[in-house]
Design a protein around this motif. Structure first.
Motif, PDB file in Angstrom:
ATOM      1  N   SER A  83      19.302  -3.834  17.324  1.00  0.00           N
ATOM      2  CA  SER A  83      17.865  -3.615  17.172  1.00  0.00           C
ATOM      3  C   SER A  83      17.578  -2.013  17.255  1.00  0.00           C
ATOM      4  O   SER A  83      18.504  -1.596  17.885  1.00  0.00           O
ATOM      5  N   PHE A  84      16.634  -1.744  17.789  1.00  0.00           N
ATOM      6  CA  PHE A  84      16.464  -0.327  17.603  1.00  0.00           C
ATOM      7  C   PHE A  84      15.015  -0.367  17.950  1.00  0.00           C
ATOM      8  O   PHE A  84      13.763  -1.193  17.697  1.00  0.00           O
ATOM      9  N   LEU A  85      14.428   0.658  18.299  1.00  0.00           N
ATOM     10  CA  LEU A  85      12.914   1.142  18.512  1.00  0.00           C
ATOM     11  C   LEU A  85      12.598   2.044  17.857  1.00  0.00           C
ATOM     12  O   LEU A  85      12.888   2.946  17.218  1.00  0.00           O
ATOM     13  N   ASN A  86      11.406   1.626  17.232  1.00  0.00           N
ATOM     14  CA  ASN A  86      10.244   2.224  15.462  1.00  0.00           C
ATOM     15  C   ASN A  86       9.181   2.394  16.934  1.00  0.00           C
ATOM     16  O   ASN A  86       8.413   1.762  17.685  1.00  0.00           O
ATOM     17  N   VAL A  87       9.555   3.839  16.767  1.00  0.00           N
ATOM     18  CA  VAL A  87       8.304   4.884  16.977  1.00  0.00           C
ATOM     19  C   VAL A  87       7.390   5.075  15.414  1.00  0.00           C
ATOM     20  O   VAL A  87       7.746   5.780  15.021  1.00  0.00           O
ATOM     21  N   ARG A  88       5.910   4.899  15.303  1.00  0.00           N
ATOM     22  CA  ARG A  88       4.947   5.388  14.700  1.00  0.00           C
ATOM     23  C   ARG A  88       4.165   6.459  14.899  1.00  0.00           C
ATOM     24  O   ARG A  88       3.328   6.383  16.275  1.00  0.00           O
ATOM     25  N   VAL A  89       4.602   7.000  14.169  1.00  0.00           N
ATOM     26  CA  VAL A  89       3.376   8.707  13.878  1.00  0.00           C
ATOM     27  C   VAL A  89       1.962   8.763  13.085  1.00  0.00           C
ATOM     28  O   VAL A  89       2.456   8.550  11.709  1.00  0.00           O
ATOM     29  N   ALA A  90       1.938   9.726  13.963  1.00  0.00           N
ATOM     30  CA  ALA A  90       0.781  10.623  13.024  1.00  0.00           C
ATOM     31  C   ALA A  90       1.219  11.074  12.679  1.00  0.00           C
ATOM     32  O   ALA A  90       0.847  12.035  10.553  1.00  0.00           O
ATOM     33  N   ASP A  91       2.112  12.569  12.199  1.00  0.00           N
ATOM     34  CA  ASP A  91       2.872  13.505  11.599  1.00  0.00           C
ATOM     35  C   ASP A  91       4.033  13.760  11.957  1.00  0.00           C
ATOM     36  O   ASP A  91       4.721  14.054  12.968  1.00  0.00           O
ATOM     37  N   ILE A  92       4.811  12.538  11.107  1.00  0.00           N
ATOM     38  CA  ILE A  92       6.068  12.925  11.051  1.00  0.00           C
ATOM     39  C   ILE A  92       7.397  14.400  11.336  1.00  0.00           C
ATOM     40  O   ILE A  92       7.916  14.849  12.269  1.00  0.00           O
ATOM     41  N   HIS A  93       6.520  15.062  10.268  1.00  0.00           N
ATOM     42  CA  HIS A  93       6.853  16.439   9.816  1.00  0.00           C
ATOM     43  C   HIS A  93       6.738  17.206  10.933  1.00  0.00           C
ATOM     44  O   HIS A  93       7.856  17.895  12.023  1.00  0.00           O
ATOM     45  N   LEU A 128      19.686   3.963  18.833  1.00  0.00           N
ATOM     46  CA  LEU A 128      18.277   4.117  17.652  1.00  0.00           C
ATOM     47  C   LEU A 128      17.230   4.130  17.951  1.00  0.00           C
ATOM     48  O   LEU A 128      16.723   2.675  18.221  1.00  0.00           O
ATOM     49  N   ILE A 129      16.643   5.248  17.600  1.00  0.00           N
ATOM     50  CA  ILE A 129      15.120   5.151  17.694  1.00  0.00           C
ATOM     51  C   ILE A 129      14.905   5.655  15.833  1.00  0.00           C
ATOM     52  O   ILE A 129      14.867   6.302  15.103  1.00  0.00           O
ATOM     53  N   GLU A 130      14.244   4.701  15.278  1.00  0.00           N
ATOM     54  CA  GLU A 130      13.692   5.448  14.129  1.00  0.00           C
ATOM     55  C   GLU A 130      11.355   6.012  14.668  1.00  0.00           C
ATOM     56  O   GLU A 130      11.276   5.008  15.644  1.00  0.00           O
ATOM     57  N   VAL A 131      11.585   6.884  13.687  1.00  0.00           N
ATOM     58  CA  VAL A 131      10.460   7.306  13.542  1.00  0.00           C
ATOM     59  C   VAL A 131      10.241   7.746  12.349  1.00  0.00           C
ATOM     60  O   VAL A 131      10.580   7.725  11.468  1.00  0.00           O
ATOM     61  N   GLY A 132       8.589   6.402  12.498  1.00  0.00           N
ATOM     62  CA  GLY A 132       8.052   6.717  10.871  1.00  0.00           C
ATOM     63  C   GLY A 132       6.424   6.890  10.993  1.00  0.00           C
ATOM     64  O   GLY A 132       5.857   6.926  11.660  1.00  0.00           O
ATOM     65  N   GLN A 133       6.409   7.449   9.257  1.00  0.00           N
ATOM     66  CA  GLN A 133       4.497   7.426   9.389  1.00  0.00           C
ATOM     67  C   GLN A 133       4.566   6.959   8.191  1.00  0.00           C
ATOM     68  O   GLN A 133       4.995   6.861   7.055  1.00  0.00           O
ATOM     69  N   ALA A 134       3.427   5.891   8.077  1.00  0.00           N
ATOM     70  CA  ALA A 134       3.155   5.011   7.169  1.00  0.00           C
ATOM     71  C   ALA A 134       2.634   5.783   6.206  1.00  0.00           C
ATOM     72  O   ALA A 134       1.372   6.705   6.733  1.00  0.00           O
ATOM     73  N   THR A 135       2.883   6.009   4.930  1.00  0.00           N
ATOM     74  CA  THR A 135       1.961   6.341   3.731  1.00  0.00           C
ATOM     75  C   THR A 135       1.368   5.886   2.563  1.00  0.00           C
ATOM     76  O   THR A 135       0.563   5.310   2.937  1.00  0.00           O
ATOM     77  N   GLY A 136       2.553   5.472   1.923  1.00  0.00           N
ATOM     78  CA  GLY A 136       2.010   4.117   0.750  1.00  0.00           C
ATOM     79  C   GLY A 136       1.650   2.690   1.007  1.00  0.00           C
ATOM     80  O   GLY A 136       1.059   2.326   0.352  1.00  0.00           O
ATOM     81  N   LEU A 137       2.384   2.600   2.514  1.00  0.00           N
ATOM     82  CA  LEU A 137       1.807   0.962   2.787  1.00  0.00           C
ATOM     83  C   LEU A 137       0.395   1.390   2.957  1.00  0.00           C
ATOM     84  O   LEU A 137      -0.301   0.310   2.366  1.00  0.00           O
ATOM     85  N   LEU A 138       0.049   2.202   3.040  1.00  0.00           N
ATOM     86  CA  LEU A 138      -1.613   2.594   3.591  1.00  0.00           C
ATOM     87  C   LEU A 138      -1.947   2.245   2.492  1.00  0.00           C
ATOM     88  O   LEU A 138      -3.656   0.957   2.492  1.00  0.00           O
ATOM     89  N   ARG A 139      -1.714   1.896   1.176  1.00  0.00           N
ATOM     90  CA  ARG A 139      -1.920   2.082   0.274  1.00  0.00           C
ATOM     91  C   ARG A 139      -1.747   1.027  -0.446  1.00  0.00           C
ATOM     92  O   ARG A 139      -1.937   0.857  -2.302  1.00  0.00           O
ATOM     93  N   GLY A 140      -0.667  -0.343   0.045  1.00  0.00           N
ATOM     94  CA  GLY A 140      -0.116  -0.837  -0.130  1.00  0.00           C
ATOM     95  C   GLY A 140       1.249  -1.207  -1.278  1.00  0.00           C
ATOM     96  O   GLY A 140       1.210  -1.770  -1.707  1.00  0.00           O
ATOM     97  N   GLU A 141       1.760  -0.132  -0.983  1.00  0.00           N
ATOM     98  CA  GLU A 141       2.790   0.088  -1.381  1.00  0.00           C
ATOM     99  C   GLU A 141       3.994  -0.190  -0.486  1.00  0.00           C
ATOM    100  O   GLU A 141       4.017   0.308   0.199  1.00  0.00           O
ATOM    101  N   LEU A 142       5.425  -1.044  -1.098  1.00  0.00           N
ATOM    102  CA  LEU A 142       6.119  -1.538   0.004  1.00  0.00           C
ATOM    103  C   LEU A 142       6.725  -0.633  -0.008  1.00  0.00           C
ATOM    104  O   LEU A 142       7.334   0.073  -1.437  1.00  0.00           O
ATOM    105  N   ALA A 143       8.805  -0.939   1.060  1.00  0.00           N
ATOM    106  CA  ALA A 143       9.279   0.007   0.622  1.00  0.00           C
ATOM    107  C   ALA A 143      10.587   0.130  -0.263  1.00  0.00           C
ATOM    108  O   ALA A 143      10.584  -1.078  -1.017  1.00  0.00           O
ATOM    109  N   ARG A 144      10.937   0.846  -0.671  1.00  0.00           N
ATOM    110  CA  ARG A 144      11.747   0.959  -1.773  1.00  0.00           C
ATOM    111  C   ARG A 144      13.284   0.508  -1.361  1.00  0.00           C
ATOM    112  O   ARG A 144      13.347   0.028  -0.298  1.00  0.00           O
ATOM    113  N   THR A 145      13.375  -0.476  -2.041  1.00  0.00           N
ATOM    114  CA  THR A 145      14.956  -1.079  -1.932  1.00  0.00           C
ATOM    115  C   THR A 145      15.840  -1.059  -2.866  1.00  0.00           C
ATOM    116  O   THR A 145      16.388  -1.439  -2.940  1.00  0.00           O
ATOM    117  N   ASP A 146      15.719   0.492  -3.904  1.00  0.00           N
ATOM    118  CA  ASP A 146      16.893   0.586  -4.789  1.00  0.00           C
ATOM    119  C   ASP A 146      17.746   1.603  -4.033  1.00  0.00           C
ATOM    120  O   ASP A 146      19.088   1.396  -4.510  1.00  0.00           O
TER     121      ASP A 146
END
Length: 147
Positions: A83-93, A128-146
């Motif tokens: 498991s890990f902590l998931n942090v969502r941010v507005a501006d990942i950079h 482990l801590i994941e830091v993420g910013q929603a981008t394509g998901l906001l337009r219905g684009e799912l995560a890459r699986t390749d």
């Protein structure tokens, strides 16, 4: 300590994240500095309010009468996580640059996963801590699986 800052709902529930740590002051400084948390309680347990949630830090130990067969300890293998902590941010950079300037060490810079930009870092105990910013998901684009 302000009782209004504690994770103690008047009704319903609140979600907190508990970490078993080897050094409470070191971990407290990390979560306060890197994630911008407010220390609500220094120890027993350490409680840090971060954005709209709480992180609880306590040293390992046990068993106790309410968990008679359970021993708590920090992770011992940095290459395995369940498991890990998931942090969502507005501006990942901006978050990444600020955290690096404060001494945080990331596994990689932010990576574009189509649905989101994300990167990972570890706290002082190796959590482990994941830091993420929603981008394509906001337009219905799912995560890459390749990859």
């Amino acid at each position: 300590m302000n009782p209004n800052d504690l994770p103690a709902p008047a009704e319903g529930l609140v979600l907190t994240h508990f970490f078993t740590v080897s050094d409470v002051p070191r971990s407290r400084a990390f979560y306060a500095d890197v994630l911008g948390g407010t220390v609500v309680l220094e120890e027993n347990p350490c409680i840090i309010k971060v954005a709209n949630g709480w992180i609880i830090l306590n040293p390992g130990g046990g068993p106790t009468d309410d968990k008679p067969d359970v021993v708590l300890r920090p992770p011992d293998d940095p290459h395995t996580a369940s498991s890990f902590l998931n942090v969502r941010v507005a501006d990942i950079h901006r978050f990444y640059d600020t955290a690096v300037a404060k001494g945080a060490e990331f596994l990689t810079p932010p990576v574009d996963r189509r649905a989101e930009l994300r990167c990972y870092l570890r706290d002082p105990d190796g959590y482990l801590i994941e830091v993420g910013q929603a981008t394509g998901l906001l337009r219905g684009e799912l995560a890459r699986t390749d990859i």
